[in-house]
Write a protein that holds these residues in place. Structure first.
Motif, mmCIF file in Angstrom:
data_model
loop_
_atom_site.group_PDB
_atom_site.id
_atom_site.type_symbol
_atom_site.label_atom_id
_atom_site.label_comp_id
_atom_site.label_asym_id
_atom_site.label_seq_id
_atom_site.Cartn_x
_atom_site.Cartn_y
_atom_site.Cartn_z
ATOM 1 N N ASP A 124 -28.378 35.157 17.833
ATOM 2 C CA ASP A 124 -29.070 34.069 17.127
ATOM 3 C C ASP A 124 -29.951 34.626 16.004
ATOM 4 O OD1 ASP A 124 -31.532 34.871 18.142
ATOM 5 O OD2 ASP A 124 -31.880 33.060 19.324
ATOM 6 N N PHE A 146 -26.214 36.059 23.269
ATOM 7 C CA PHE A 146 -25.677 35.004 24.130
ATOM 8 C C PHE A 146 -24.178 35.241 24.323
ATOM 9 C CE2 PHE A 146 -29.374 33.348 21.994
ATOM 10 C CZ PHE A 146 -30.063 32.677 22.985
ATOM 11 N N ASP A 178 -21.753 30.865 20.842
ATOM 12 C CA ASP A 178 -22.623 30.089 19.964
ATOM 13 C C ASP A 178 -23.121 28.809 20.656
ATOM 14 O OD1 ASP A 178 -23.709 30.281 17.337
ATOM 15 O OD2 ASP A 178 -22.471 28.604 16.678
ATOM 16 N N GLN A 201 -25.857 29.696 22.956
ATOM 17 C CA GLN A 201 -27.009 29.980 22.089
ATOM 18 C C GLN A 201 -27.788 28.700 21.805
ATOM 19 O OE1 GLN A 201 -27.629 31.058 17.452
ATOM 20 N NE2 GLN A 201 -26.124 32.340 18.467
#
Lengths: 331, 109
Positions: free
Chosen positions: A270, A276, A279, A282
């Motif tokens: 991020d 993470f 996405d 995240q």
């Protein structure tokens, strides 16, 4: 370990599902394979505010990755010889260090993918983007939910289709989609609460229609399922489609997609450098498991390969039908 | 109170309750008909939508509208298929007008 965002506008941040994703895994767990892609979200600032955006990106967002975090991403690329850098946002081009990032990553020998919204070319100081992309030989992956104006504008905003067509023509002019070294891929997202069509079938339609109507060429079309989180989840709720959409995803669960899920081969970063599994995690602040490195600053490929992946009910979005990933269908 | 409930589409499988072997045969046939064959899945979904509108089944209209979208059709294509079905239906009525002409001619001097 951070917790999943508990609420969104006073409601759960995760969709209500008729059955939990972990139950569909039959109590099993999902593990990654070797990490070959670093997917970096360089900020949430965007010149658009699309209805299905899982990032909640918009012109009002201020989160932007700083230069030192980009340097750390570059160090990781070099040190661990990670094959692919996948740059996303927001509109990643609006990060003032975007071009530096692309150039240095290419110098490091990485393949660079850019998630490009097309219309950003018409923003201030961005008109030479096609030339920059071409000089970098970056792969450009552009969002275009349909080959018609009505569907595209209903998802991405009034006037977006017309600008997108002009931008694609500019990319064609510098060789994208025609020169074999300049790869131009498009992304189809359903313009509503339904699953994507067969990638092969809709790609043929896009190729025929865009060529006939606008003389546009491109390489591949990726179909990506709308993820039931963030702004799209808000829309599902407002339009009273949450229950039927989740039922559709759950009923279309396809276990053969698990092996090819994108989270098994990438690490998502991020704007602040936190790591993470993807996405989507995240955006939900669903962190990596506690015993793993949590930021790009303490990255360890050895520890991140073969890690247990954090899952929740939004994962039904990537496992429905033919599956969905940043590279299109999975099976 | 109305007879059609949206949720009933999801309960379709309950019709198997008193005669499961017949429903299984129906389901296998129904699903096989929609698979890719000499016609594409998209063409079949458009035919399905046209028939659904013709038989005026709200469940089928709901199901095949979604099937058309999930096979990449747009509203222009779907509306064309609906018009074709409706035109055939209208034409079917109209062509029976010849029966009326025949009946008229039979009893007329």
């Amino acid at each position: 370990m951070q917790a999943v965002q508990i609420t969104r506008n006073g409601k759960p941040a995760l969709p209500d599902s008729p059955i939990s994703f972990s139950r569909k895994l039959n109590g099993g767990e999902l593990f990654s394979a070797r990490v070959d892609t670093l997917q970096v979200n360089v900020g949430k600032l965007c010149n658009q505010a699309c209805k299905h955006c899982h990032v909640d990106a918009s012109p009002a967002r201020t989160e932007i990755m700083k230069r030192e975090t980009i340097e750390s991403c570059l160090r990781v690329l070099r040190e661990f010889r990670i094959k692919t850098l996948d740059i996303t946002g927001g509109a990643p081009e609006l990060n003032p260090n975007f071009r530096y990032f692309v150039t240095e990553a290419r110098n490091a020998g990485a393949q660079v993918l850019i998630r490009h919204n097309l219309t950003v070319i018409f923003e201030k100081d961005q008109e030479d983007l096609p030339d920059f992309f071409a000089a970098s030989q970056a792969e450009v992956i552009c969002s275009l939910p349909y080959f018609l104006e009505q569907q595209t504008d209903s998802q991405r905003g009034t006037g977006v289709f017309e600008k997108s067509v002009k931008a694609l023509q500019k990319l064609n002019e510098v060789g994208y989609g025609t020169n074999e070294k300049l790869v131009l891929n498009l992304v189809y997202n359903p313009t509503g609460a339904f699953l994507p069509p067969s990638q092969t079938a809709i790609e043929a339609d896009f190729k025929r229609e865009l060529k006939t109507r606008y003389d546009i060429s491109f390489n591949n079309l990726y179909t990506i399922t709308n993820m039931p989180i963030a702004r799209f989840l808000d829309w599902l709720r407002r339009s009273k489609n949450e229950e039927s959409y989740m039922t559709r995803l759950v009923n279309a669960f396809n276990p053969s997609t698990l092996e090819g899920l994108m989270c098994r081969n990438l690490i998502s970063v991020d704007w602040q450098g936190n790591l993470f599994d993807c996405d989507f995690n995240q955006m939900l602040e669903l962190s990596l498991k506690e015993d793993l490195p949590q930021t790009i600053f303490d990255f360890s490929l050895e520890k991140l390969n073969s890690r247990q992946i954090a899952t929740a009910n939004h994962c039904f979005g990537c496992t429905a039908g033919a599956g969905s990933s940043c590279g299109g269908t999975v099976v | 109170m109305h007879y059609y409930n949206e949720e009933d589409l999801g309960r379709f499988g309950e019709i198997a309750k008193h005669k499961p072997e017949l429903f299984e045969k129906f389901l296998a046939w129904y699903q096989a008909c929609q698979e890719e064959g000499a016609l594409s899945k998209r063409e079949k979904a458009l035919i399905g939508l046209a028939v659904a509108v013709t038989v005026q089944c709200p469940y089928c209209i709901d199901a095949f509208t979604n099937s058309c979208l999930e096979n990449g059709s747009n509203m222009e294509q779907m509306t064309e298929s609906i018009h074709l079905a409706s035109a055939i239906r209208g034409g079917a009525s109209l062509v029976h007008g010849i029966q009326s002409h025949n009946a008229h001619d039979k009893v007329s001097m």
